[in-house]
Design an enzyme around this catalytic site. Structure first.
Site, PDB file in Angstrom:
ATOM      1  N   MET A  30       0.837  -1.208   0.000  1.00 30.89           N
ATOM      2  CA  MET A  30       0.000   0.000   0.000  1.00 30.89           C
ATOM      3  C   MET A  30       0.870   1.256   0.000  1.00 30.89           C
ATOM      4  SD  MET A  30      -3.437  -0.865   2.057  1.00 30.89           S
ATOM      5  CE  MET A  30      -2.826  -0.564   3.697  1.00 30.89           C
ATOM      6  N   HIS A  37       9.059  -3.447   3.647  1.00 34.45           N
ATOM      7  CA  HIS A  37       8.754  -3.655   2.223  1.00 34.45           C
ATOM      8  C   HIS A  37      10.047  -3.930   1.448  1.00 34.45           C
ATOM      9  CE1 HIS A  37       5.516  -0.693   3.518  1.00 34.45           C
ATOM     10  NE2 HIS A  37       4.775  -1.676   3.036  1.00 34.45           N
ATOM     11  N   GLN A  61     -10.442  -2.817   1.427  1.00 36.60           N
ATOM     12  CA  GLN A  61     -10.034  -3.492   2.651  1.00 36.60           C
ATOM     13  C   GLN A  61     -10.114  -2.599   3.898  1.00 36.60           C
ATOM     14  OE1 GLN A  61      -6.093  -4.274   0.872  1.00 36.60           O
ATOM     15  NE2 GLN A  61      -5.224  -3.789   2.868  1.00 36.60           N
TER      16      GLN A  61
HETATM   17  P1  AMP Z   1       1.391  -2.969   3.440  1.00 35.22           P
HETATM   18  O1  AMP Z   1       1.977  -1.909   2.571  1.00 35.22           O
HETATM   19  O2  AMP Z   1       1.312  -2.602   4.889  1.00 35.22           O
HETATM   20  O3  AMP Z   1       0.103  -3.539   2.896  1.00 35.22           O
HETATM   21  O4  AMP Z   1       2.429  -4.178   3.410  1.00 35.22           O
HETATM   22  C1  AMP Z   1       2.838  -4.758   2.193  1.00 35.22           C
HETATM   23  C2  AMP Z   1       3.634  -5.990   2.486  1.00 35.22           C
HETATM   24  O5  AMP Z   1       4.790  -5.653   3.262  1.00 35.22           O
HETATM   25  C3  AMP Z   1       2.862  -7.043   3.304  1.00 35.22           C
HETATM   26  O6  AMP Z   1       3.158  -8.341   2.808  1.00 35.22           O
HETATM   27  C4  AMP Z   1       3.397  -6.847   4.693  1.00 35.22           C
HETATM   28  O7  AMP Z   1       3.321  -8.008   5.499  1.00 35.22           O
HETATM   29  C5  AMP Z   1       4.844  -6.490   4.402  1.00 35.22           C
HETATM   30  N1  AMP Z   1       5.417  -5.780   5.546  1.00 35.22           N
HETATM   31  C6  AMP Z   1       4.953  -4.645   6.126  1.00 35.22           C
HETATM   32  N2  AMP Z   1       5.702  -4.315   7.201  1.00 35.22           N
HETATM   33  C7  AMP Z   1       6.660  -5.280   7.302  1.00 35.22           C
HETATM   34  C8  AMP Z   1       7.730  -5.518   8.222  1.00 35.22           C
HETATM   35  N3  AMP Z   1       7.981  -4.708   9.245  1.00 35.22           N
HETATM   36  N4  AMP Z   1       8.500  -6.606   8.012  1.00 35.22           N
HETATM   37  C9  AMP Z   1       8.263  -7.451   6.975  1.00 35.22           C
HETATM   38  N5  AMP Z   1       7.265  -7.286   6.086  1.00 35.22           N
HETATM   39  C10 AMP Z   1       6.475  -6.212   6.248  1.00 35.22           C
END
Ligand code: AMP
Length: 280
Positions: A30, A37, A61
């Site tokens: 996102m 990320h 979502q």
């Molecule tokens: P988001 O942008 O929050 O939807 O996250 C995108 C992807 O990055 C998802 O698969 C999350 O699980 C992963 N992600 C977000 N924060 C972390 C973190 N601190 N460590 C590892 N993966 C992460």
């Protein structure tokens, strides 16, 4: 690195790559990217010929009253970061590109989506599964990378891919943390200095839980209650849930077993943060 805003642009690129026999790794996000990320993008870079990162704050979502409008966005910074990590293509669509007039097809999953975050965010996983399914159809990746930070989401996506016979591999990546232990999250930006300090209670609770398991504690309820007691000592924290569940089915368990997920969601002021550990 290219930035595509339309589905057709992505398809044209992917088609050309596939024609050359190149593999495609995909990281759905996102945006407002951080090293969490980044770890996914780097892993995708290492394991595939081409890397696609999607940046899409998916309205489906978010529930009513959640942070859809205020969710942080910074495409310029994100693009520079993706480029520095060697991504080939960013897919950054407008909601209208993803959800055209009359849109009415959804991916609904039962059981796994009804526990943990699904209880306090009832429409969340329907939105996640639907958009991830759409993104997989658009990007046609060989491998897709998800963080263990969103452990329930990772378990759900793995199950969805299995149940719906999707032809790709889902790869889970470890949680990336700040130096003091706080799990990296785009939502950490909402925290005031005082709240940022208070937010450490999540990773402290995770550490306590891990220590109890390492010391041989087998009573899952005891682990959860000790972690909860620690969090309750922090005045700015309000527990949404702390639970020990089966790592595959997400159903609550009484005794420690493998795989086990111990997950928590805690409000620090108005900001809802999550953290977890897995025993597998
Ligand atoms: P988001 O942008 O929050 O939807 O996250 C995108 C992807 O990055 C998802 O698969 C999350 O699980 C992963 N992600 C977000 N924060 C972390 C973190 N601190 N460590 C590892 N993966 C992460």
């Amino acid at each position: 690195m290219q930035i595509a805003t339309t589905i057709n642009e992505v398809r044209a690129n992917v088609k050309a790559w596939k024609k050359e026999g190149l593999s495609v790794g995909f990281v759905p996000t996102m945006g407002y990217l951080h090293e969490g990320h980044g770890s996914l993008i780097s892993r995708a870079r290492a394991e595939n010929d081409k890397v696609v990162v999607s940046i899409f704050v998916n309205p489906m979502q978010f529930g009513p009253g959640e942070d859809l409008e205020s969710y942080p966005r910074d495409l310029d910074k994100d693009s520079a970061y993706c480029e520095s990590l060697g991504a080939d293509l960013i897919f950054h669509p407008e909601p209208e590109e993803m959800y055209t007039d009359g849109f009415c097809s959804y991916v609904d999953m039962s059981v796994l989506t009804e526990e943990l975050c699904g209880l306090s965010r009832p429409v969340h996983f329907r939105g996640v599964c639907t958009v991830v399914n759409k993104l997989f159809n658009i990007v046609q990746p060989d491998r897709a990378y998800f963080g263990q930070k969103d452990a329930q989401q990772l378990a759900i996506i793995k199950r969805m891919v299995q149940d719906l016979n999707m032809d790709l591999e889902i790869i889970g990546c470890p949680i990336v943390r700040e130096e003091d232990g706080l799990a990296k999250s785009s939502r950490n930006t909402y925290l005031s200095a005082e709240e940022r300090q208070a937010a450490l209670v999540l990773s402290k609770a995770v550490k306590l839980g891990q220590e109890l398991v390492a010391a041989g504690e087998t009573n899952a309820k005891k682990i959860v209650s000790e972690m909860s007691a620690l969090i309750e000592k922090e005045p700015l924290a309000r527990i949404d849930y702390v639970k020990a569940v089966d790592g595959l089915t997400m159903q609550q368990i009484e005794s420690v077993k493998e795989p086990m997920l111990v997950a928590l969601a805690v409000y620090i002021g108005k900001t809802r943060l999550i953290d977890n550990f897995m025993i597998s």
